[in-house]
Design a protein around this motif. Sequence first.
Motif, short mmCIF file in Angstrom:
data_model
loop_
_atom_site.label_atom_id
_atom_site.label_comp_id
_atom_site.label_asym_id
_atom_site.label_seq_id
_atom_site.Cartn_x
_atom_site.Cartn_y
_atom_site.Cartn_z
N LEU A 73 0.83 -1.20 0.00
CA LEU A 73 0.00 0.00 0.00
C LEU A 73 0.87 1.26 0.00
O LEU A 73 0.54 2.25 -0.65
CB LEU A 73 -0.95 0.01 1.20
CG LEU A 73 -2.09 -1.01 1.12
CD1 LEU A 73 -2.83 -1.07 2.46
CD2 LEU A 73 -3.05 -0.67 -0.01
N SER A 74 1.99 1.21 0.70
CA SER A 74 2.91 2.35 0.75
C SER A 74 3.67 2.52 -0.56
O SER A 74 3.94 3.64 -0.98
CB SER A 74 3.92 2.17 1.88
OG SER A 74 3.27 2.22 3.12
N ALA A 75 4.04 1.41 -1.16
CA ALA A 75 4.80 1.42 -2.42
C ALA A 75 4.28 0.29 -3.29
O ALA A 75 4.76 -0.84 -3.20
CB ALA A 75 6.28 1.26 -2.13
N PRO A 76 3.26 0.58 -4.13
CA PRO A 76 2.63 -0.49 -4.92
C PRO A 76 3.59 -1.36 -5.73
O PRO A 76 3.36 -2.56 -5.88
CB PRO A 76 1.66 0.27 -5.82
CG PRO A 76 1.31 1.49 -5.02
CD PRO A 76 2.59 1.86 -4.32
N ALA B 261 15.84 -10.74 3.72
CA ALA B 261 14.90 -9.61 3.76
C ALA B 261 15.64 -8.28 3.68
O ALA B 261 15.14 -7.33 3.08
CB ALA B 261 14.05 -9.69 5.02
N ALA B 262 16.83 -8.21 4.23
CA ALA B 262 17.60 -6.97 4.20
C ALA B 262 17.91 -6.54 2.77
O ALA B 262 18.12 -5.35 2.51
CB ALA B 262 18.89 -7.13 5.00
N SER B 263 17.93 -7.48 1.84
CA SER B 263 18.22 -7.14 0.44
C SER B 263 17.08 -6.33 -0.19
O SER B 263 17.25 -5.74 -1.25
CB SER B 263 18.49 -8.40 -0.38
OG SER B 263 17.30 -9.15 -0.56
N LEU B 264 15.93 -6.30 0.47
CA LEU B 264 14.78 -5.54 -0.04
C LEU B 264 14.77 -4.09 0.44
O LEU B 264 14.03 -3.27 -0.09
CB LEU B 264 13.47 -6.22 0.38
CG LEU B 264 13.28 -7.64 -0.14
CD1 LEU B 264 12.00 -8.23 0.45
CD2 LEU B 264 13.24 -7.66 -1.65
N GLU B 265 15.61 -3.79 1.44
CA GLU B 265 15.65 -2.42 1.97
C GLU B 265 15.99 -1.43 0.88
O GLU B 265 16.91 -1.62 0.09
CB GLU B 265 16.68 -2.33 3.09
CG GLU B 265 16.19 -2.89 4.40
CD GLU B 265 17.19 -2.65 5.52
OE1 GLU B 265 17.82 -1.57 5.55
OE2 GLU B 265 17.33 -3.56 6.35
N GLY B 266 15.21 -0.36 0.84
CA GLY B 266 15.44 0.70 -0.12
C GLY B 266 14.82 0.48 -1.48
O GLY B 266 14.77 1.40 -2.30
N LYS B 267 14.33 -0.72 -1.74
CA LYS B 267 13.69 -0.98 -3.03
C LYS B 267 12.33 -0.30 -3.08
O LYS B 267 11.59 -0.31 -2.12
CB LYS B 267 13.54 -2.48 -3.28
CG LYS B 267 14.84 -3.15 -3.67
CD LYS B 267 14.56 -4.53 -4.22
CE LYS B 267 15.81 -5.06 -4.89
NZ LYS B 267 15.54 -6.28 -5.61
N HIS B 268 12.03 0.25 -4.22
CA HIS B 268 10.74 0.87 -4.48
C HIS B 268 10.43 1.98 -3.48
O HIS B 268 9.28 2.22 -3.12
CB HIS B 268 9.62 -0.18 -4.52
CG HIS B 268 9.95 -1.34 -5.39
ND1 HIS B 268 9.96 -1.24 -6.76
CD2 HIS B 268 10.32 -2.60 -5.09
CE1 HIS B 268 10.31 -2.42 -7.28
NE2 HIS B 268 10.53 -3.26 -6.28
N GLY B 269 11.47 2.61 -2.96
CA GLY B 269 11.30 3.73 -2.06
C GLY B 269 11.02 3.38 -0.61
O GLY B 269 10.71 4.26 0.19
N LEU B 270 11.12 2.11 -0.26
CA LEU B 270 10.87 1.72 1.14
C LEU B 270 12.19 1.48 1.85
O LEU B 270 13.13 1.03 1.32
CB LEU B 270 10.02 0.46 1.22
CG LEU B 270 8.58 0.61 0.76
CD1 LEU B 270 7.86 -0.72 0.86
CD2 LEU B 270 7.86 1.63 1.59
#
Length: 102
Positions: free
Chosen positions: A63-66, A93-102
């Motif tokens: 919802l925050s970053a579609p 999961a840490a590899s997802l940090e910063g993706k798509h503005g999150l």
Amino acid sequence: MRLESNYPFAVTLARLRSTLEARGFRIFATIDHRGAAQSVEMVMPPTTVLIYGDPRSGTPLMLSAPDFALELPLRLLVREGEHGKTYVTYNPAASLEGKHGL
């Protein structure tokens, strides 16, 4: 990230499935690559992907970053390698940090 399991393929897969479910994750799909290979008369060692997640935590992210929906649900690969060794591969999961503005 790839880890070697101390257990055979079937036991590793079952333990991962039960551990994920016990921690509140939902198994959305199980992809049996070996079974798919056999359906077209090809041989492949046991190779299964578990697709899992928790809508309570994933939905707010989407919802925050579609576009974050491209990253979810999460996946684990369980496969049998050389000499009967079993491996579990996943993206931390840490590899997802910063993706798509999150």
